[in-house]
Design a protein around this motif. Structure first.
Motif, PDB file in Angstrom:
ATOM      1  N   GLN A  88      33.534  38.406  33.909  1.00  0.00           N
ATOM      2  CA  GLN A  88      33.583  39.294  32.586  1.00  0.00           C
ATOM      3  C   GLN A  88      32.971  38.922  31.204  1.00  0.00           C
ATOM      4  OE1 GLN A  88      37.516  41.464  31.807  1.00  0.00           O
ATOM      5  NE2 GLN A  88      37.783  41.411  33.849  1.00  0.00           N
ATOM      6  N   PRO A  89      32.956  39.189  30.095  1.00  0.00           N
ATOM      7  CA  PRO A  89      32.151  38.607  29.153  1.00  0.00           C
ATOM      8  C   PRO A  89      33.593  37.557  28.626  1.00  0.00           C
ATOM      9  CG  PRO A  89      32.042  40.698  28.938  1.00  0.00           C
ATOM     10  CD  PRO A  89      32.919  40.415  30.527  1.00  0.00           C
ATOM     11  N   ASP A  90      34.824  37.634  28.786  1.00  0.00           N
ATOM     12  CA  ASP A  90      35.637  36.203  28.490  1.00  0.00           C
ATOM     13  C   ASP A  90      35.605  35.215  29.510  1.00  0.00           C
ATOM     14  OD1 ASP A  90      36.904  37.418  30.658  1.00  0.00           O
ATOM     15  OD2 ASP A  90      38.658  38.182  29.159  1.00  0.00           O
ATOM     16  N   GLY A  91      34.828  35.273  30.522  1.00  0.00           N
ATOM     17  CA  GLY A  91      34.868  34.259  31.406  1.00  0.00           C
ATOM     18  C   GLY A  91      35.723  34.741  32.712  1.00  0.00           C
ATOM     19  N   SER A  92      37.198  35.145  32.446  1.00  0.00           N
ATOM     20  CA  SER A  92      37.812  36.259  33.650  1.00  0.00           C
ATOM     21  C   SER A  92      36.901  36.579  35.079  1.00  0.00           C
ATOM     22  CB  SER A  92      38.644  37.381  32.823  1.00  0.00           C
ATOM     23  OG  SER A  92      38.004  37.969  33.003  1.00  0.00           O
ATOM     24  N   GLU A  93      38.188  36.316  35.653  1.00  0.00           N
ATOM     25  CA  GLU A  93      37.185  37.537  36.993  1.00  0.00           C
ATOM     26  C   GLU A  93      37.386  38.882  37.138  1.00  0.00           C
ATOM     27  OE1 GLU A  93      39.584  36.114  40.394  1.00  0.00           O
ATOM     28  OE2 GLU A  93      39.184  33.956  40.474  1.00  0.00           O
ATOM     29  N   LEU A  94      35.992  39.364  38.042  1.00  0.00           N
ATOM     30  CA  LEU A  94      36.293  40.783  37.576  1.00  0.00           C
ATOM     31  C   LEU A  94      37.667  41.419  38.230  1.00  0.00           C
ATOM     32  CD1 LEU A  94      31.632  40.749  38.443  1.00  0.00           C
ATOM     33  CD2 LEU A  94      33.147  41.222  36.438  1.00  0.00           C
ATOM     34  N   THR A  95      37.324  42.671  37.389  1.00  0.00           N
ATOM     35  CA  THR A  95      38.337  43.898  39.080  1.00  0.00           C
ATOM     36  C   THR A  95      37.612  44.938  38.928  1.00  0.00           C
ATOM     37  OG1 THR A  95      39.214  44.035  36.131  1.00  0.00           O
ATOM     38  CG2 THR A  95      40.161  42.617  37.229  1.00  0.00           C
ATOM     39  N   ARG A  96      38.334  45.846  40.013  1.00  0.00           N
ATOM     40  CA  ARG A  96      37.972  46.486  40.310  1.00  0.00           C
ATOM     41  C   ARG A  96      37.956  47.759  39.013  1.00  0.00           C
ATOM     42  NH1 ARG A  96      41.070  47.833  43.898  1.00  0.00           N
ATOM     43  NH2 ARG A  96      39.993  46.910  46.062  1.00  0.00           N
ATOM     44  N   GLU A  97      39.151  47.673  38.357  1.00  0.00           N
ATOM     45  CA  GLU A  97      39.278  48.645  36.786  1.00  0.00           C
ATOM     46  C   GLU A  97      38.234  48.126  35.661  1.00  0.00           C
ATOM     47  OE1 GLU A  97      42.673  47.956  39.526  1.00  0.00           O
ATOM     48  OE2 GLU A  97      41.136  46.372  37.990  1.00  0.00           O
ATOM     49  N   TYR A  98      37.846  46.543  36.084  1.00  0.00           N
ATOM     50  CA  TYR A  98      36.992  46.922  35.185  1.00  0.00           C
ATOM     51  C   TYR A  98      35.725  47.167  35.139  1.00  0.00           C
ATOM     52  CZ  TYR A  98      33.012  44.047  32.536  1.00  0.00           C
ATOM     53  OH  TYR A  98      32.719  43.595  31.454  1.00  0.00           O
ATOM     54  N   LEU A  99      35.219  47.438  36.536  1.00  0.00           N
ATOM     55  CA  LEU A  99      33.774  48.018  37.172  1.00  0.00           C
ATOM     56  C   LEU A  99      33.847  48.911  37.048  1.00  0.00           C
ATOM     57  CD1 LEU A  99      33.203  44.712  40.187  1.00  0.00           C
ATOM     58  CD2 LEU A  99      32.012  45.073  38.052  1.00  0.00           C
ATOM     59  N   VAL A 100      35.312  50.038  37.205  1.00  0.00           N
ATOM     60  CA  VAL A 100      35.421  51.397  36.968  1.00  0.00           C
ATOM     61  C   VAL A 100      34.997  51.769  35.671  1.00  0.00           C
ATOM     62  CG1 VAL A 100      36.251  53.232  37.365  1.00  0.00           C
ATOM     63  CG2 VAL A 100      37.116  51.757  38.933  1.00  0.00           C
ATOM     64  N   GLU A 101      34.953  51.371  34.779  1.00  0.00           N
ATOM     65  CA  GLU A 101      35.022  51.303  33.474  1.00  0.00           C
ATOM     66  C   GLU A 101      33.498  51.238  32.456  1.00  0.00           C
ATOM     67  OE1 GLU A 101      37.189  49.887  29.034  1.00  0.00           O
ATOM     68  OE2 GLU A 101      38.107  49.370  30.852  1.00  0.00           O
ATOM     69  N   ALA A 102      33.167  50.160  33.393  1.00  0.00           N
ATOM     70  CA  ALA A 102      31.173  49.499  32.677  1.00  0.00           C
ATOM     71  C   ALA A 102      31.264  51.000  33.646  1.00  0.00           C
ATOM     72  CB  ALA A 102      31.529  48.496  33.466  1.00  0.00           C
ATOM     73  N   GLN A 103      31.225  51.795  34.936  1.00  0.00           N
ATOM     74  CA  GLN A 103      30.378  52.520  35.239  1.00  0.00           C
ATOM     75  C   GLN A 103      30.277  53.739  34.441  1.00  0.00           C
ATOM     76  OE1 GLN A 103      30.865  52.353  39.567  1.00  0.00           O
ATOM     77  NE2 GLN A 103      28.851  54.030  39.834  1.00  0.00           N
ATOM     78  N   MET A 104      31.780  54.169  34.284  1.00  0.00           N
ATOM     79  CA  MET A 104      32.008  55.221  33.119  1.00  0.00           C
ATOM     80  C   MET A 104      31.282  55.088  32.160  1.00  0.00           C
ATOM     81  SD  MET A 104      35.833  55.695  34.218  1.00  0.00           S
ATOM     82  CE  MET A 104      35.740  57.276  32.960  1.00  0.00           C
ATOM     83  N   ASN A 105      30.548  54.301  31.632  1.00  0.00           N
ATOM     84  CA  ASN A 105      30.121  53.673  30.515  1.00  0.00           C
ATOM     85  C   ASN A 105      28.676  53.697  30.107  1.00  0.00           C
ATOM     86  OD1 ASN A 105      33.105  53.901  28.873  1.00  0.00           O
ATOM     87  ND2 ASN A 105      33.282  51.708  28.855  1.00  0.00           N
ATOM     88  N   GLY A 106      28.182  53.425  31.483  1.00  0.00           N
ATOM     89  CA  GLY A 106      26.697  53.384  31.704  1.00  0.00           C
ATOM     90  C   GLY A 106      26.188  51.949  31.395  1.00  0.00           C
ATOM     91  N   GLN A 107      27.097  51.160  31.915  1.00  0.00           N
ATOM     92  CA  GLN A 107      26.501  49.292  31.813  1.00  0.00           C
ATOM     93  C   GLN A 107      25.977  49.424  32.908  1.00  0.00           C
ATOM     94  OE1 GLN A 107      31.166  48.457  30.914  1.00  0.00           O
ATOM     95  NE2 GLN A 107      29.859  47.468  28.949  1.00  0.00           N
ATOM     96  N   THR A 108      24.234  49.064  32.871  1.00  0.00           N
ATOM     97  CA  THR A 108      24.281  49.351  34.121  1.00  0.00           C
ATOM     98  C   THR A 108      23.753  48.173  34.716  1.00  0.00           C
ATOM     99  OG1 THR A 108      23.360  51.392  34.251  1.00  0.00           O
ATOM    100  CG2 THR A 108      22.217  50.062  35.312  1.00  0.00           C
ATOM    101  N   ALA A 109      23.627  46.738  33.424  1.00  0.00           N
ATOM    102  CA  ALA A 109      23.570  45.697  33.685  1.00  0.00           C
ATOM    103  C   ALA A 109      24.020  44.703  34.497  1.00  0.00           C
ATOM    104  CB  ALA A 109      22.769  45.392  32.678  1.00  0.00           C
ATOM    105  N   VAL A 110      25.713  45.331  34.186  1.00  0.00           N
ATOM    106  CA  VAL A 110      27.626  43.825  34.424  1.00  0.00           C
ATOM    107  C   VAL A 110      27.437  45.100  35.647  1.00  0.00           C
ATOM    108  CG1 VAL A 110      29.592  44.604  33.855  1.00  0.00           C
ATOM    109  CG2 VAL A 110      28.422  45.245  32.402  1.00  0.00           C
ATOM    110  N   LEU A 111      26.469  46.381  35.715  1.00  0.00           N
ATOM    111  CA  LEU A 111      27.102  46.359  37.429  1.00  0.00           C
ATOM    112  C   LEU A 111      25.766  46.153  39.271  1.00  0.00           C
ATOM    113  CD1 LEU A 111      27.809  50.294  36.569  1.00  0.00           C
ATOM    114  CD2 LEU A 111      29.813  48.557  36.800  1.00  0.00           C
TER     115      LEU A 111
END
Length: 545
Positions: A508-531
């Protein structure tokens, strides 16, 4: 009467107790009952010789000795002539004969148990012993006759299933010391025009050492070549090169709709055409194919009881959400035991990644299935597996050669295959460009290098090995990570095709590990580069041994 005289009298009276239990005490009758049960269990027929019909007992003893002799002989032959034994046991007539023999043995042993029960003189037993004898007898009948009867049922089902899957023609000869098989995962799902091969692999096996190379062809591979002896060479003399419509994924449908007449003797003209395409492209003569209906693929995995993999990256899929709804979700890195539906979704996923990541996961699922397809799984789920296999597998491999191929597979057990993908990462980072404009001279040179590389490795094969050091990917595909192999692969890498280096896992941007919740939210927000960054390493996958 002296003690010696008493002992002599008892010794000489024992036969009378065995044949005439009413002459003995309650203790004698109990011992006699247990002895007769034990004799029928361990030496079928001995109880009848001792206490009943000697004619029946001698016949049963002859069968018992013949069975033990046959089992011992078969075991010795398996140790010294495994291929002969496997070939013998996979022939239709031998399977039918085995089912008949097992059924006859089950009935014969049941008859002996019923006769033994008669010989026990049940009414003369102590009241407290009677229910115990009944329970023991039922258990022993189930373990012996029941097991043999169930074995006969499994063998007969296997005979029918193998006859429905494998061809009845002559055997396939090795070419230049190798058997080359085409493995196709095909799909005719909703919204598709005809059947399309989604997964295309060529497995090349050394007939002597069982060393194996797996070539993976992306489904969007273009300009597939045909040798001069291929019927399609007259239709596509410069290759299957009519543009984006002529990706290898569509060749099966093209032939089935327009060119079946070119393969008048083929059971499946589309599969024959696919073999011609990969033969010409790799410059390897592919003689056999196995096609798995991906729609029934999940049934086969479910019949096996699932499949276990160690996933090294984030893999997107459509599935159940924490709130119970159905939507976009992610598998985190870790060990999973997938159901058939989950395994198919895992192998198919290419959202936010590429076909090449998907190819690696497909290979991983295939290897996991093969490595986990052990005798325990086969015996415990035989009926389910054979039924699923008959429904989802099509092949031109002859049943007459099944035993020799099984023997080759046993030799390959515990070895690690070399791999080559006709795209990224083995042909540069831009895999799509190479798939559109493939360099066949380069491809065929790599094929020759991999075959030559077998001589420098300690083993190759189909099923992977926990005994070797980890593998790495380079210009020659995946090779063993010994210092010598590493140096050989490094020497073969061209300047414009650097090996793929391991990169730290995305965070994640703050250096913490990715989580399923973070990716689901990023997908809902259309953050394609992150995904895309999260999914970039999801080609990493290993079967769980």
């Amino acid at each position: 009467m002296t003690d010696s005289a008493i002992s002599y009298h008892r010794f000489n009276s024992e036969p009378d107790v065995i044949r005439s239990p009413q002459r003995g005490s309650a203790t004698d009758r109990t011992r006699r009952a247990l002895m007769l049960l034990a004799l029928t269990l361990f030496i079928p027929g001995a109880a009848q010789v001792a206490a009943g019909s000697k004619k029946l007992g001698r016949a049963a003893l002859a069968v018992t000795v013949a069975c033990w002799f046959s089992a011992l002989l078969l075991g010795l032959m398996f140790l010294t002539m495994r291929g002969v034994v496997l070939s013998l046991l996979t022939q239709p007539f031998m399977l039918w004969l085995s089912a008949v023999v097992l059924g006859a043995l089950a009935i014969g042993w049941l008859i002996l148990w019923l006769d033994t029960f008669r010989l026990l003189h049940f009414t003369s037993l102590a009241p407290r012993l009677k229910p115990i004898v009944v329970v023991v007898l039922v258990v022993l009948m189930t373990v012996t006759s029941g097991t043999l009867g169930y074995g006969a049922k499994l063998v007969n089902e296997g005979r029918a299933a193998l006859g429905g899957i494998f061809a009845a023609g002559p055997g396939i000869d090795a070419v230049d010391g190798r058997y080359n098989f085409l493995l196709i995962g095909a799909d005719a799902g909703e919204g598709r025009e005809g059947l399309r091969p989604d997964s295309i692999h060529v497995v090349s096996v050394n007939e002597d050492s069982a060393e194996t190379i797996i070539f993976s062809i992306p489904r969007n591979f273009q300009n597939a070549q045909f040798n001069e002896d291929s019927p399609l060479n007259a239709v596509y003399p410069t290759g299957y090169d009519c543009g984006d419509e002529c990706i290898i994924n569509f060749l099966y449908t093209d032939v089935m709709e327009n060119h079946q007449d070119l393969y008048p003797e083929a059971e499946d003209p589309g599969a024959e055409a696919m073999m011609d395409a990969v033969s010409g492209s790799l410059n390897l003569e592919v003689s056999g194919y196995v096609m798995v209906d991906m729609g029934g693929f999940e049934d086969l995995i479910d019949a096996m009881g699932g499949v276990s993999v160690n996933s090294g990256g984030w893999v997107p899929y459509r599935g159940p959400m924490p709130d119970g709804s159905w939507g976009d979700n992610w598998w985190a890195p870790g060990v999973y035991e997938f159901s058939g539906q989950e395994a198919l979704a895992y192998a198919r996923s290419r959202t936010f990644s590429s076909d090449y990541n998907r190819i690696q996961r497909q290979q991983c699922i295939q290897q996991a299935m093969m490595s986990q397809f052990n005798p325990q799984t086969l015996l415990s789920r035989f009926s389910e597996i054979t039924q699923a296999g008959e429904n989802v597998v099509e092949t031109n491999l002859p049943q007459s050669q099944l035993g020799s191929f099984l023997d080759l597979a046993v030799d390959a057990q515990g070895q690690t295959p070399q791999r080559l993908v006709l795209g990224a990462p083995d042909f540069g980072a831009s895999g799509d460009m190479f798939s559109t404009y493939p360099d066949f001279e380069q491809i065929q040179r790599r094929v020759d290098e991999l075959i030559a590389n077998e001589e420098h490795q300690s083993g190759g094969g189909l099923f992977g090995s926990a005994g070797f050091l980890p593998a790495h990917s380079g210009a020659l595909g995946v090779t063993l990570a010994t210092p010598q192999a590493t140096q050989q692969a490094a020497d073969a890498v061209e300047d414009d095709e650097p090996p793929i280096d391991s990169t730290p896992p995305p965070t994640q941007p703050d250096g913490s590990e990715l989580t399923r919740e973070y990716l689901v939210e990023a997908q809902m927000n259309g953050q394609t580069a992150v995904l895309e960054e999260a999914a970039s390493s999801n080609y990493r996958c290993d079967p769980v041994k």
